[in-house]
Design a protein around this motif. Structure first.
Motif, PDB file in Angstrom:
ATOM      1  N   PHE A 197       0.845  -1.189   0.000  1.00 34.07           N
ATOM      2  CA  PHE A 197       0.000   0.000   0.000  1.00 34.07           C
ATOM      3  C   PHE A 197       0.888   1.249   0.000  1.00 34.07           C
ATOM      4  O   PHE A 197       1.927   1.254  -0.659  1.00 34.07           O
ATOM      5  N   ILE A 198       0.497   2.304   0.667  1.00 33.91           N
ATOM      6  CA  ILE A 198       1.290   3.531   0.641  1.00 33.91           C
ATOM      7  C   ILE A 198       2.728   3.258   1.085  1.00 33.91           C
ATOM      8  O   ILE A 198       2.977   2.518   2.027  1.00 33.91           O
ATOM      9  N   HIS A 199       3.650   3.896   0.385  1.00 35.38           N
ATOM     10  CA  HIS A 199       5.058   3.774   0.737  1.00 35.38           C
ATOM     11  C   HIS A 199       5.763   5.080   0.412  1.00 35.38           C
ATOM     12  O   HIS A 199       5.251   5.916  -0.330  1.00 35.38           O
ATOM     13  N   SER A 200       6.914   5.260   0.985  1.00 35.90           N
ATOM     14  CA  SER A 200       7.671   6.486   0.778  1.00 35.90           C
ATOM     15  C   SER A 200       8.549   6.361  -0.454  1.00 35.90           C
ATOM     16  O   SER A 200       8.980   5.269  -0.839  1.00 35.90           O
ATOM     17  N   LYS A 201       8.792   7.505  -1.072  1.00 34.40           N
ATOM     18  CA  LYS A 201       9.725   7.555  -2.200  1.00 34.40           C
ATOM     19  C   LYS A 201      11.100   7.076  -1.762  1.00 34.40           C
ATOM     20  O   LYS A 201      11.834   6.466  -2.537  1.00 34.40           O
ATOM     21  N   CYS A 202      11.421   7.365  -0.503  1.00 33.81           N
ATOM     22  CA  CYS A 202      12.656   6.878   0.110  1.00 33.81           C
ATOM     23  C   CYS A 202      12.355   5.542   0.765  1.00 33.81           C
ATOM     24  O   CYS A 202      11.509   5.458   1.658  1.00 33.81           O
ATOM     25  N   GLY A 203      12.992   4.482   0.343  1.00 34.36           N
ATOM     26  CA  GLY A 203      12.637   3.132   0.764  1.00 34.36           C
ATOM     27  C   GLY A 203      12.700   2.870   2.249  1.00 34.36           C
ATOM     28  O   GLY A 203      11.998   1.999   2.760  1.00 34.36           O
ATOM     29  N   GLY A 204      13.519   3.595   2.998  1.00 32.75           N
ATOM     30  CA  GLY A 204      13.664   3.315   4.415  1.00 32.75           C
ATOM     31  C   GLY A 204      12.819   4.177   5.323  1.00 32.75           C
ATOM     32  O   GLY A 204      13.014   4.186   6.538  1.00 32.75           O
ATOM     33  N   GLU A 205      11.828   4.895   4.769  1.00 31.67           N
ATOM     34  CA  GLU A 205      10.987   5.816   5.531  1.00 31.67           C
ATOM     35  C   GLU A 205       9.567   5.254   5.641  1.00 31.67           C
ATOM     36  O   GLU A 205       8.994   4.835   4.636  1.00 31.67           O
ATOM     37  N   PHE A 206       8.976   5.284   6.854  1.00 31.22           N
ATOM     38  CA  PHE A 206       7.730   4.541   7.066  1.00 31.22           C
ATOM     39  C   PHE A 206       6.583   5.354   7.657  1.00 31.22           C
ATOM     40  O   PHE A 206       5.539   4.782   7.975  1.00 31.22           O
ATOM     41  N   TRP A 207       6.716   6.663   7.816  1.00 31.58           N
ATOM     42  CA  TRP A 207       5.643   7.417   8.468  1.00 31.58           C
ATOM     43  C   TRP A 207       4.331   7.323   7.696  1.00 31.58           C
ATOM     44  O   TRP A 207       3.255   7.192   8.300  1.00 31.58           O
ATOM     45  N   SER A 208       4.390   7.389   6.362  1.00 29.84           N
ATOM     46  CA  SER A 208       3.151   7.391   5.574  1.00 29.84           C
ATOM     47  C   SER A 208       2.455   6.037   5.622  1.00 29.84           C
ATOM     48  O   SER A 208       1.228   5.957   5.680  1.00 29.84           O
ATOM     49  N   ALA A 209       3.213   4.947   5.605  1.00 37.61           N
ATOM     50  CA  ALA A 209       2.621   3.607   5.669  1.00 37.61           C
ATOM     51  C   ALA A 209       1.961   3.380   7.024  1.00 37.61           C
ATOM     52  O   ALA A 209       0.872   2.780   7.118  1.00 37.61           O
ATOM     53  N   LEU A 210       2.588   3.856   8.092  1.00 37.51           N
ATOM     54  CA  LEU A 210       2.021   3.683   9.429  1.00 37.51           C
ATOM     55  C   LEU A 210       0.791   4.556   9.631  1.00 37.51           C
ATOM     56  O   LEU A 210      -0.196   4.142  10.252  1.00 37.51           O
ATOM     57  N   LEU A 211       0.825   5.767   9.089  1.00 43.28           N
ATOM     58  CA  LEU A 211      -0.335   6.650   9.201  1.00 43.28           C
ATOM     59  C   LEU A 211      -1.527   6.068   8.437  1.00 43.28           C
ATOM     60  O   LEU A 211      -2.661   6.105   8.907  1.00 43.28           O
ATOM     61  N   GLU A 212      -1.261   5.506   7.252  1.00 43.19           N
ATOM     62  CA  GLU A 212      -2.334   4.866   6.489  1.00 43.19           C
ATOM     63  C   GLU A 212      -2.937   3.711   7.282  1.00 43.19           C
ATOM     64  O   GLU A 212      -4.164   3.519   7.280  1.00 43.19           O
ATOM     65  N   LYS A 213      -2.103   2.958   7.982  1.00 41.58           N
ATOM     66  CA  LYS A 213      -2.614   1.839   8.771  1.00 41.58           C
ATOM     67  C   LYS A 213      -3.537   2.341   9.885  1.00 41.58           C
ATOM     68  O   LYS A 213      -4.592   1.753  10.148  1.00 41.58           O
ATOM     69  N   ALA A 214      -3.147   3.451  10.536  1.00 40.23           N
ATOM     70  CA  ALA A 214      -3.990   4.016  11.589  1.00 40.23           C
ATOM     71  C   ALA A 214      -5.334   4.466  11.043  1.00 40.23           C
ATOM     72  O   ALA A 214      -6.376   4.291  11.686  1.00 40.23           O
ATOM     73  N   TYR A 215      -5.329   5.052   9.850  1.00 44.84           N
ATOM     74  CA  TYR A 215      -6.584   5.513   9.234  1.00 44.84           C
ATOM     75  C   TYR A 215      -7.449   4.323   8.831  1.00 44.84           C
ATOM     76  O   TYR A 215      -8.675   4.340   9.001  1.00 44.84           O
ATOM     77  N   ALA A 216      -6.821   3.268   8.311  1.00 47.08           N
ATOM     78  CA  ALA A 216      -7.569   2.055   7.954  1.00 47.08           C
ATOM     79  C   ALA A 216      -8.200   1.420   9.189  1.00 47.08           C
ATOM     80  O   ALA A 216      -9.301   0.870   9.128  1.00 47.08           O
ATOM     81  N   LYS A 217      -7.519   1.528  10.314  1.00 46.69           N
ATOM     82  CA  LYS A 217      -8.029   0.944  11.559  1.00 46.69           C
ATOM     83  C   LYS A 217      -9.362   1.579  11.952  1.00 46.69           C
ATOM     84  O   LYS A 217     -10.275   0.884  12.429  1.00 46.69           O
ATOM     85  N   ILE A 218      -9.496   2.885  11.755  1.00 48.99           N
ATOM     86  CA  ILE A 218     -10.741   3.581  12.110  1.00 48.99           C
ATOM     87  C   ILE A 218     -11.925   2.987  11.361  1.00 48.99           C
ATOM     88  O   ILE A 218     -13.020   2.853  11.899  1.00 48.99           O
ATOM     89  N   PHE A 219     -11.703   2.589  10.120  1.00 52.07           N
ATOM     90  CA  PHE A 219     -12.803   2.115   9.274  1.00 52.07           C
ATOM     91  C   PHE A 219     -12.866   0.599   9.157  1.00 52.07           C
ATOM     92  O   PHE A 219     -13.701   0.063   8.432  1.00 52.07           O
ATOM     93  N   GLY A 220     -11.972  -0.098   9.844  1.00 57.97           N
ATOM     94  CA  GLY A 220     -12.094  -1.552   9.924  1.00 57.97           C
ATOM     95  C   GLY A 220     -11.194  -2.349   9.022  1.00 57.97           C
ATOM     96  O   GLY A 220     -10.953  -3.525   9.276  1.00 57.97           O
ATOM     97  N   SER A 221     -10.691  -1.762   7.936  1.00 53.27           N
ATOM     98  CA  SER A 221      -9.812  -2.498   7.029  1.00 53.27           C
ATOM     99  C   SER A 221      -9.174  -1.544   6.034  1.00 53.27           C
ATOM    100  O   SER A 221      -9.634  -0.414   5.842  1.00 53.27           O
TER     101      SER A 221
END
Length: 507
Positions: free
Chosen positions: A151-175
């Motif tokens: 799913f979402i990923h950073s242009k810089c391969g070793g950066e994870f803030w956007s992937a983790l934030l997307e996971k938190a948002y997905a959690k609110i809605f169940g998947s």
């Protein structure tokens, strides 16, 4: 609600307590409220392939929450149709106070290679949800296929803030699947608590009416100066047209973030200038895919850029590469894009030097035959909840937003078709209206199957006004939030009918 209001805990999960518990157990945190399994991905097993949940340390040698700060080109869309969310993330990175609200305490959440014992694989993010900020906790187990984020990923391969934030948002809605398809304005509101408006550029006649274009451009420049977040799109007329790339490189059914609105100086002037104009009105957009750009005038590498001064190229940070960001003239923008979304960050601080608004806010519900009367086509219309507020000066303005508390799931949103009327009433009215015909309808917001509706009314007379929010059909039950913003104190109140008597309740 301001940026720094009290934060609630989503599902009662406390970040500090959970982190301490994981540390005491000697194990990394695993979120039982959003576990790393198929149910957190989709209702369809195997929809995203042979998924493995991996922690960042399993994906690279030196994982980081951030690499060299944060910018709008960090975020790349993955194997999910949530361009609306990705475009909103790009907008968010340019408004640092709100970005720091959504991603709190970034330094304390960062991986520290010198204190590995402090890392427990747990992160927290904040989202504005119906009148208050909510803290959402997640673990760092991310869905991958063949060792790569899907799913979402950073242009810089070793950066994870956007992937983790997307996971938190997905959690609110169940998947994660629940984020497949949506409106840019939803994410912008959830990132800021702002009020969103959507403009139909076709209906406004922007393409063929130069005067309307001038007015819109002036408004967008003002909005940019106020840190208003914006996005644009070209609606698809059918499912077959979704994400179809047009001959000029634009994608239908796709959300673009608007990142700049600028006057660009040209070399020369007068008759010797490009298009006989000394200054061009320009707009910059970003495709969340990180590629697929506009190929018309002023696209990357086009000869039109030779007519622009080097100083202006430097000022706007022009980069001629396929990174998803591109410039176009505002005239071309109005000729191709059909929808413009704006999220206004409403300032309610009495200490600010900028325009300050006075807020009235109330939670309500359409419930049962006596509180869900439907639109004004029905005789039960005035059974709906009613809210009153005051405008204290002539030629003043106010803003109203109605937001239903619908939810998202794998079948999409559960939005009702909603709308509202605003009527000017007697200045001493403290009870509910019982006859619409006795009052002036100042504003009737068109009904729409959307989470929120917005109205900005200018040059209004002083006096008392009543808002009647409703669903289109009667007896449809839903909770909602109504917000009113005025230049002065507005005496916002809910007027209610109870046991045959009328009461008004100030907020």
């Amino acid at each position: 609600m301001g940026v720094f209001d009290t934060v609630k805990k989503y599902r009662g999960q406390d970040y500090k307590a959970l982190k301490a518990k994981a540390k005491a157990s000697g194990c990394m945190f695993v979120d039982s409220e959003f576990p790393p399994n198929d149910q957190s991905l989709s209702t369809t097993p195997g929809k995203f392939g042979n998924v493995e949940w991996k922690r960042p340390a399993e994906l690279c040698q030196k994982p980081r929450l951030f690499t060299d700060g944060v910018s709008r080109d960090d975020v790349m869309q993955g194997n999910l149709g949530n361009c609306w969310f990705v475009a909103a993330l790009s907008c968010l990175t340019s408004v640092k106070p709100y970005w720091h609200k959504v991603v709190p305490d970034p330094k304390s959440q960062e991986w520290n290679p010198e204190k590995t014992e402090e890392y427990q694989g747990i992160f927290k993010f904040h989202f504005w949800r119906y009148g208050h900020w909510t803290e959402v906790v997640v673990d760092d187990l991310l869905p991958t296929v063949n060792g790569k984020l899907i799913f979402i990923h950073s242009k810089c391969g070793g950066e994870f803030w956007s992937a983790l934030l997307e996971k938190a948002y997905a959690k609110i809605f169940g998947s994660y699947e629940a984020l497949d398809g949506g409106r840019l304005t939803e994410a912008l509101e959830d990132f800021t608590g702002g009020v969103s408006d959507s403009l139909d550029l076709v209906e406004m006649g922007i393409k063929d009416k130069p005067d309307n274009r001038v007015d819109l451009y002036a408004r967008l420049k003002r909005e940019m100066d106020r840190n208003t977040m914006m996005g644009a799109s070209i609606p698809a007329d059918s499912s077959a047209e979704m994400e179809q790339v047009t001959p000029n490189g634009l994608v239908k059914g796709h959300a673009y973030g608007v990142t700049a609105v600028r006057d660009i100086h040209m070399k020369g002037s007068g008759l010797f200038g490009l298009f006989n104009r000394e200054i061009l009105q320009m707009i910059c957009l970003r495709n969340p895919w990180g590629n697929k750009e506009w190929t018309g005038p002023f696209s990357d590498g086009s000869p039109e850029w030779d007519k622009i001064t080097n100083s202006d190229k430097k000022k706007i940070g022009l980069v001629k590469e396929d990174d998803g960001e591109f410039w176009m003239t505002f005239e071309d923008f109005c000729g191709h894009f059909q929808r413009l979304d704006l999220c206004t960050l409403v300032n309610t601080s009495i200490l600010s030097l900028r325009k300050t608004w006075h807020e009235g806010l109330a939670h309500g519900e359409w419930r049962g035959p006596n509180r869900a009367g439907g639109c004004s086509n029905h005789p039960t219309f005035l059974h709906n909840p009613q809210y009153a507020f005051d405008v204290t000066d002539d030629d003043d303005e106010f803003m109203i937003q109605l937001m239903q508390k619908s939810s998202r799931d794998q079948t999409g949103s559960s939005n009702k078709t909603i709308g509202f009327k605003v009527m000017r009433v007697e200045t001493n009215r403290t009870f509910r209206m019982h006859n619409v015909d006795l009052h002036d309808v100042l504003k009737a917001k068109d009904f729409s199957n959307t989470r929120s509706l917005f109205s900005h009314q200018t040059r209004v007379k002083k006096g008392r006004y009543v808002i009647v929010p409703s669903t289109f059909e009667p007896n449809q039950e839903e909770e909602f939030l109504v917000r009113v913003y005025t230049s002065s104190s507005n005496n916002f109140m809910w007027v209610s009918w109870f046991f045959g008597f009328f009461f008004s309740f100030n907020f």
